[in-house]
Structures are given as C-alpha cells and as structure tokens.
Design an enzyme around this catalytic site. Structure first.
Site, PDB file in Angstrom:
ATOM      1  N   TRP A 103      46.737  12.840  14.297  1.00 39.01           N
ATOM      2  CA  TRP A 103      45.962  11.671  14.735  1.00 39.01           C
ATOM      3  C   TRP A 103      46.083  11.438  16.237  1.00 39.01           C
ATOM      4  O   TRP A 103      45.162  10.943  16.866  1.00 39.01           O
ATOM      5  CB  TRP A 103      46.346  10.427  13.926  1.00 39.01           C
ATOM      6  CG  TRP A 103      45.997  10.609  12.477  1.00 39.01           C
ATOM      7  CD1 TRP A 103      46.847  10.612  11.423  1.00 39.01           C
ATOM      8  CD2 TRP A 103      44.688  10.870  11.932  1.00 39.01           C
ATOM      9  NE1 TRP A 103      46.167  10.849  10.260  1.00 39.01           N
ATOM     10  CE2 TRP A 103      44.837  11.014  10.538  1.00 39.01           C
ATOM     11  CE3 TRP A 103      43.406  10.997  12.484  1.00 39.01           C
ATOM     12  CZ2 TRP A 103      43.770  11.281   9.685  1.00 39.01           C
ATOM     13  CZ3 TRP A 103      42.336  11.263  11.634  1.00 39.01           C
ATOM     14  CH2 TRP A 103      42.528  11.395  10.259  1.00 39.01           C
ATOM     15  N   ASP A 172      48.441   2.990  17.051  1.00 38.41           N
ATOM     16  CA  ASP A 172      47.696   3.265  15.828  1.00 38.41           C
ATOM     17  C   ASP A 172      48.636   2.963  14.662  1.00 38.41           C
ATOM     18  O   ASP A 172      49.601   3.683  14.424  1.00 38.41           O
ATOM     19  CB  ASP A 172      47.274   4.742  15.835  1.00 38.41           C
ATOM     20  CG  ASP A 172      46.460   5.138  14.607  1.00 38.41           C
ATOM     21  OD1 ASP A 172      46.355   4.333  13.667  1.00 38.41           O
ATOM     22  OD2 ASP A 172      45.932   6.276  14.607  1.00 38.41           O
ATOM     23  N   LYS A 196      44.562   2.209   4.023  1.00 37.46           N
ATOM     24  CA  LYS A 196      45.912   2.561   3.592  1.00 37.46           C
ATOM     25  C   LYS A 196      46.676   1.329   3.113  1.00 37.46           C
ATOM     26  O   LYS A 196      47.153   1.312   2.003  1.00 37.46           O
ATOM     27  CB  LYS A 196      46.668   3.265   4.721  1.00 37.46           C
ATOM     28  CG  LYS A 196      46.257   4.730   4.844  1.00 37.46           C
ATOM     29  CD  LYS A 196      45.579   5.087   6.117  1.00 37.46           C
ATOM     30  CE  LYS A 196      45.015   6.502   6.071  1.00 37.46           C
ATOM     31  NZ  LYS A 196      44.611   6.962   7.386  1.00 37.46           N
TER      32      LYS A 196
HETATM   33  C1  LIG Z   1      43.994   7.706   8.291  1.00 37.77           C
HETATM   34  C2  LIG Z   1      44.390   7.623   9.712  1.00 37.77           C
HETATM   35  C3  LIG Z   1      43.457   7.701  10.759  1.00 37.77           C
HETATM   36  C4  LIG Z   1      41.990   7.963  10.527  1.00 37.77           C
HETATM   37  O1  LIG Z   1      41.371   6.866  10.014  1.00 37.77           O
HETATM   38  P1  LIG Z   1      39.788   6.842   9.757  1.00 37.77           P
HETATM   39  O2  LIG Z   1      39.614   5.447   9.279  1.00 37.77           O
HETATM   40  O3  LIG Z   1      39.497   7.880   8.741  1.00 37.77           O
HETATM   41  O4  LIG Z   1      39.111   7.101  11.042  1.00 37.77           O
HETATM   42  C5  LIG Z   1      43.915   7.560  12.052  1.00 37.77           C
HETATM   43  N1  LIG Z   1      45.214   7.351  12.314  1.00 37.77           N
HETATM   44  C6  LIG Z   1      46.136   7.279  11.336  1.00 37.77           C
HETATM   45  C7  LIG Z   1      47.573   7.054  11.686  1.00 37.77           C
HETATM   46  C8  LIG Z   1      45.757   7.421  10.010  1.00 37.77           C
HETATM   47  O5  LIG Z   1      46.685   7.350   9.035  1.00 37.77           O
END
Ligand SMILES: *Cc1c(COP(=O)(O)O)cnc(C)c1O
Length: 362
Positions: A103, A172, A196
């Site tokens: 990511w 993030d 999540k």
């Molecule tokens: C799942 C995830 C993403 C991507 O998320 P999207 O909503 O599919 O763009 C980015 N960063 C982390 C840490 C993730 O777990």
C-alpha cells in the site's frame, strides 16, 4: 444461527452481527419514513441526521478535535494516494514516505507523478516483515508531509511509535482504524477505506487538520479538492449514502460495547492468543516477530506450500473462510478485525491444533 461462518477476510470483511440485524430490521422502513435508507435523498432531513450522527459518533470515539475536518468520500483509500499530494504537497512539493509494503508502494508510485517523494526508509529487504527504525535525521524537514501506513494489511506489521519527524504525518489506517486508541493530534491526516473496520466498501473516511489546506492550485478539479467536501459537509455530490448509514450502525455498536478502549482490550487478547498458539506450534509459524506484529492481520505459514493448501482447504470446509494469504506473499493470513468475535479466534486455534495433531499422526 443462519449458517454464518467465521470470515477471516482482509476486506471487505466481517461485520458485527447485531449491525447486520439492525440493518435488516430497518431495510424496508427506516424509522417510519416508509422507505429504505438507500432510497432516500441525501438532501432529506432524515438522511442529514444519519450523516451528522455518523460524524459525531466518530468524533467522540476517536476524540477528534474541532481543528480537524471529518470527510465521507468515495474512491477508496487508493484515491487518497492521489488526493493527498494534490492537496497537501503544495509547499516544497517534497513528500517523505516510509515503504512498508504494497500500500505504500502504491502511494509512492502516485507521489512520483504528483510530488517529489523522498524515501525515508524501507523494509523491503526482509519482505516487509518489520517496521524500519526511524530517527529524526532520516526525514526531510522541508517535506510537506510524511506518508506512513499504520497497519500493513498484507504483511501483518504495525507502527507502535509516532515517527520522530517535523512535517505532519499522514497515516493510512484502513485496516486498523478504531482498533486501538490513537492520539489524533499527533497526525496531520488519518484516512481509511471503510471495508475493514468501519462498514461496507464504497466509503472512505478522511480526518484532516484544517490548517494544512488552503494552498491547493486554482485549477485542481473540484471533486479532488478537500475544500469542496469540507465546505459542503461531504454533500457536494451524492455521497455513498447506504455505506455511511452502515458505518453509523457500526459506530453505534462500538460505542455501546464501551468504545475504542474496550474493543482494544478484546483485540489485544485475540491477537495475543493467536500469536501464542503460533509461537508454540511445531507446524505453523508467524511471519512477523516482535513488537511490530499487527493485532488486526496475522500472516502465518507452515513452510510447505502443499501443506498450506491442504490446511486452507480443510479450514474452508470447517467454516473458517478466507484464510488464504495475499497473492503476493502466499501462506495464510487471519484478519481479526473488531467485528471478528473472540469465539472465532478460539475456534480457529482449536481447529489448527487438531489439524496439526492429525497431520503429525499420518
Ligand atoms: C485495503 C487497503 C487499501 C486499499 O483500499 P481501497 O479502498 O481498496 O482503495 C489501502 N491501504 C490499506 C492499508 C489497506 O488495507
């Protein structure tokens, strides 16, 4: 009950059962409105109360001060890899980034197009199984911000310390938001895709310190400008109305069970049990060791691809779903987000221990 499984998916992921039940109850007629939330105008009074309540709950649960805006956006966490540099890399144009997995690699690729990225450190040398040690000299003090991924969903690592940098930290938190208390004031921005720990896919939460904004170029497209969404309280265009409603239900559920402190206790207990089992097993082992171990995503392996595959198949048929590791790392991964009941972890451990005995007896 109705044949629910234990779903260890990394995302979209398990939802709290009481939330799904409440949504089902309210599906056809939300609070006497005679319609489903998904049929409502986002400009209606009823809907306005929903989005306002979602924001207010999130502010209370995370202790978000007024200097921060809370936005409900679309485009996933991935769109933030573009919006963040477009809106925040407007001073020196330099953005510090710590590479800790896929990511951050994705974010880095976007930074190359939109800013001047400076790699502070990387854990790629050991397949991202740790968080690099960070010291003040490693950072570029003139950077507009520092990009970090607080919990690395795929590799199962997480930060336990605030990076020692001068520039604002943009984190993030897609796979760890609300899993443990965080001091929001230590961050310039926290963002998270909802799928999540917050609700269904289609919604992205951005928490951003207002004073970091205001330097964007005039020609920045309107939908990509944070100011647009702040001015319009996330209602410039049609927001993902149903996903926001589901998120509100998840936040109510979390509040009612005692908030972030309370869920953090359960989360730590769940993770500790699982790591303790892995550390004591002769067949399974965790791929991450030490303090960097994530309490949300736990990758593990047997060291034998064929045995991994046999385990995953056996687990599937016993009702433990989505334990296959990310396609880039293989092995297994158990994602044990807030909504995964402790019983799910206990039952998985029992199952693994039985599996191990059976295989050894062969
Ligand atoms: C799942 C995830 C993403 C991507 O998320 P999207 O909503 O599919 O763009 C980015 N960063 C982390 C840490 C993730 O777990």
């Amino acid at each position: 009950m109705y044949d629910r499984v234990f779903n260890f998916s990394s995302g979209p992921a398990v939802m709290p059962e009481p939330v799904l039940e409440k949504a089902a109850e309210e599906m056809l007629n939300y609070e006497g409105s005679g319609m489903s939330v998904m049929e409502m105008s986002h400009r209606s009074k009823v809907y306005d109360a929903i989005i306002k309540e979602a924001e207010s709950l999130l502010r209370k649960l995370m202790n978000i001060p007024e200097e921060y805006a809370v936005l409900f956006l679309q485009g996933g966490a991935s769109l933030q890899f573009d919006m963040l540099p477009m809106n925040l890399a407007c001073g020196s144009g330099t953005v510090d980034i710590v590479l800790t997995g896929m990511w951050t690699n994705r974010a880095y690729a976007e930074l190359k197009k939109l800013a001047k990225p400076h790699v502070v450190a990387s854990s790629e040398d050991k397949t991202f199984t740790y968080i690099p040690k960070l010291t003040p000299e490693m950072f570029d003090d003139s950077a507009d911000y520092v990009h970090v991924c607080w919990n690395n969903t795929i590799y199962g690592t997480r930060y336990t310390q605030i990076p020692p940098c001068k520039a604002p930290i943009v984190a993030d938190m897609s796979s760890c938001i609300l899993s443990e208390p965080v001091d929001v004031t230590k961050f310039g921005c926290i963002f998270a895709g909802a799928q999540k720990n917050l609700g269904p896919a289609g919604l992205t939460i951005v928490i951003i310190r207002r004073d970091l904004l205001g330097k964007q170029p005039e020609d920045l497209p309107v939908m990509l400008n944070f100011d647009t969404h702040i001015k319009n309280s996330s209602l410039y265009n049609t927001p993902p109305t149903y996903a926001i409603y589901m998120c509100k239900l998840v936040l109510e559920w979390l509040r009612d069970l005692g908030g972030v402190e309370a869920i953090a206790k359960v989360n730590r207990r769940k993770a500790e049990k699982f790591y303790a089992f892995l550390d004591g097993s002769d067949m399974f082992r965790a791929t991450v060791s030490g303090v960097d171990r994530s309490i949300m995503n736990i990758p593990f392996v047997t060291g034998d691809n064929e045995l991994d595959a046999r385990f995953i198949a056996a687990a599937e048929s016993a009702g433990f779903k989505n334990l296959k590791g990310h396609r880039s790392v293989g092995g297994m991964r158990a994602s044990i987000y807030n909504a995964m009941p402790e019983e799910g972890v206990d039952r998985l451990i029992d199952f693994m221990s039985e599996f191990e005995k059976r295989e050894r007896a062969k």
